[in-house]
Design an enzyme around this catalytic site. Structure first.
Site, PDB file in Angstrom:
ATOM      1  N   ARG A  61       0.539  -1.340   0.061  1.00 19.34           N
ATOM      2  CA  ARG A  61      -0.217   0.286   0.250  1.00 19.34           C
ATOM      3  C   ARG A  61       1.161   1.303   0.010  1.00 19.34           C
ATOM      4  O   ARG A  61       1.137   1.620   0.637  1.00 19.34           O
ATOM      5  CB  ARG A  61      -0.946  -0.251   1.228  1.00 19.34           C
ATOM      6  CG  ARG A  61      -1.512   0.887   0.978  1.00 19.34           C
ATOM      7  CD  ARG A  61      -2.844   1.210   2.066  1.00 19.34           C
ATOM      8  NE  ARG A  61      -2.462   1.516   3.650  1.00 19.34           N
ATOM      9  CZ  ARG A  61      -3.954   1.566   4.634  1.00 19.34           C
ATOM     10  NH1 ARG A  61      -5.130   1.570   4.139  1.00 19.34           N
ATOM     11  NH2 ARG A  61      -3.588   1.294   5.522  1.00 19.34           N
ATOM     12  N   ASP A  83      -4.343   2.467  14.410  1.00 18.76           N
ATOM     13  CA  ASP A  83      -3.291   3.598  13.013  1.00 18.76           C
ATOM     14  C   ASP A  83      -3.373   4.593  13.080  1.00 18.76           C
ATOM     15  O   ASP A  83      -4.694   5.195  13.337  1.00 18.76           O
ATOM     16  CB  ASP A  83      -3.069   2.509  12.034  1.00 18.76           C
ATOM     17  CG  ASP A  83      -3.710   1.991  11.053  1.00 18.76           C
ATOM     18  OD1 ASP A  83      -5.280   2.942  10.996  1.00 18.76           O
ATOM     19  OD2 ASP A  83      -4.491   1.787  10.764  1.00 18.76           O
TER      20      ASP A  83
END
Length: 533
Positions: free
Chosen positions: A166, A448
């Site tokens: 990603r 996160d």
């Protein structure tokens, strides 16, 4: 003359210390410069379009499916290009940052796919970014190992998860790699450097350059990625369609353009992912001025909430209609030494994943290897020996635009405890991010940037709407600052003296106070904090 000036600028830039890394060869840098030259202006244009669309929503414009692309949604005879065998079985995927130990453990796990994350799970220090690229380079060539401080050695096993990467989103820049005196797009840097060095090696090994694409807000942004893919493949002599991407549907605007996003990337499309945490953040952000869209404590916003359930079901139907895979959202629980805590958590994980499997999802995400066995136990009976559930077309399910934006029927309140939790988690996460760690284990959950964004966005919304608690207190300036100071003290105690003495937690408090109390809403907290890395 222009060509000569460009060459001179590139020669000068090549001598900067941040670009003297073995992976940043002259050829690799030339490839990155070409990506920037071809696509950066369009990227900036699309970011301006984002801002204009946000203003329109703030002015009361309702979100709806696009009339201009109705023909794409109505036309029955198109589907995605064939998906490689390596990406057919994705029943459980693990995600995490790009540090060396994480990459080895994730690839060695029983997950079908490992998503190496340069975005929400990585604090983008130059060391993290460039060493992450090196770690992936080494892993792909089976030359990666790691020795922990206790002497324990880690190395790759023969059978490993499929690797997907990603890159960072379109809104981010990489300040350590300059193009004509300005930072390059972080998306183009992460994708370009990885693809340049590894595409051919991945193909030779029987895999391929596979990606996850984050934070898209429209099908035009997906089209830009497709143009990048086409150019990159042609430039390096890779067959068109070799790249395969899964798009995270993690913005409220993208939810209205899922079919169009698949269409724009159909030659490179592997599937869509229900990025639930960023999706909640996006909904709060886009409707933050709407007094009808003030959501309760974060723990009350589950996938069974109607507007979240509508989004989740629509994603499955849209993917399977066009031959793409539908991947469920993250289970962020981290197993504890307390068996009672684990028992309750695993029950929640199984319930959550059962809902996804029943809805027709082909796989899902976990943050820890310990969750892989229970998730497989959930999905395997639904798959019944198949690799996916694309045969479930969900033709019984329909959704109207208001169902995706209706926050009603959420059973929960805004509580002082919820405010404290959001302050505490935001403080600890921002501190961790400033320390260089983008995936922070807090209270048996892997936090996160996405989950931290929910916390600070809710705080902004509640503060600026002067919400009232059940006990009659109003979240005003005095109360917020008192709670912030109290939770700052609690966070310092949690971190201990050594971490506290770095003063990163104090900086986190300053940043959070500004993020919450400033009249203007900061689009991403990482943009606010990036100059301090």
């Amino acid at each position: 003359m222009m060509h000569m000036e460009t060459k001179a600028v590139r020669k000068k830039e090549a001598k900067t210390s941040h670009q003297l890394h073995p992976l940043l060869t002259d050829e690799a840098k030339t490839f990155l410069y070409k990506l920037d030259e071809m696509f950066n202006s369009q990227r900036l244009h699309l970011l301006a379009v984002r801002e204009e669309r946000a203003r329109q929503i703030a002015d009361g414009q309702k979100l709806d499916f696009l009339p201009s692309t109705q023909r794409i949604r109505d036309y029955a005879h198109w589907s995605v290009a064939p998906i490689p065998e390596a990406l057919q079985d994705r029943r459980v995927e693990i995600t995490g940052p790009v540090d060396r130990k994480m990459i080895i453990n994730a690839l060695n796990s029983d997950a079908k796919v490992f998503m190496a994350d340069f975005e929400d799970a990585t604090s983008p220090t130059w060391e993290n970014i460039i060493s992450g690229q090196q770690n992936l380079y080494d892993a792909i060539r089976n030359q990666i190992d790691f020795t922990a401080s206790n002497g324990k050695k880690y190395q790759l096993k023969k059978n490993r998860a499929v690797l997907k990467v990603r890159p960072r989103g379109w809104h981010l820049s990489e300040k350590h790699f300059q193009v004509q005196g300005r930072p390059i797009s972080a998306s183009l840097f992460d994708f370009g450097l990885y693809f340049f060095h590894n595409a051919q090696e991945l193909i030779r090994s029987g895999s391929g350059p596979y990606f996850y694409l984050p934070k898209l807000e429209s099908h035009e942004e997906a089209r830009l990625w497709n143009e990048v893919f086409v150019f990159a493949q042609e430039e390096l002599g890779v067959s068109r369609g070799t790249i395969k991407a899964t798009v995270l549907i993690e913005t409220i605007t993208a939810a209205f353009e899922m079919e169009e996003i698949i269409y724009e990337l159909k030659d490179h499309m592997a599937g869509l992912n229900a990025g639930r945490w960023d999706y909640i953040f996006s909904a709060i952000k886009k409707f933050r001025h709407d007094p009808e869209f003030i959501l309760p404590d974060r723990e009350a916003i589950t996938m069974s909430v109607p507007f979240m359930k509508a989004y989740a079901n629509l994603l499955v139907k849209t993917c399977h209609k066009r031959g793409a895979l539908a991947i469920g959202g993250m289970s962020a629980f981290i197993p504890s030494k307390d068996e009672e805590v684990n028992k309750r958590a695993f029950e929640k994980v199984r319930k959550d994943k059962t809902l996804e499997a029943e809805a027709g999802y082909d796989g899902t995400w976990v943050a820890h290897p310990g969750l892989i066995p229970p998730v497989l136990e959930v999905f395997d009976p639904f798959l019944k020996g198949r690799k996916h559930q694309k045969h479930l077309l969900r033709e019984d399910f329909t959704v109207m635009a208001p169902e995706l934006t209706n926050p009603e029927i959420i059973y929960g309140q805004i509580t002082e405890k919820g405010v404290r939790t959001n302050i505490n988690v935001a403080l600890l996460y921002i501190e961790s991010w400033l320390q260089g760690t983008g995936a922070a284990a807090l209270y048996n959950l892997m936090e996160d940037a996405a989950t931290a964004e929910i916390s600070r966005a809710q705080l902004w919304q509640w503060y600026h709407h002067h919400v009232e608690f059940k006990n009659g207190k109003i979240l005003n300036k005095a109360l917020f600052l008192r709670l912030l100071n109290e939770e700052l003290s609690a966070a310092k105690k949690y971190l201990g003296a050594e971490r506290t003495n770095t003063a990163k937690i104090d900086l986190a408090a300053i940043l959070l106070e500004d993020l919450v109390m400033n009249k203007e809403f900061e689009e991403f907290l990482t943009l606010k904090a990036y100059p301090f890395l």
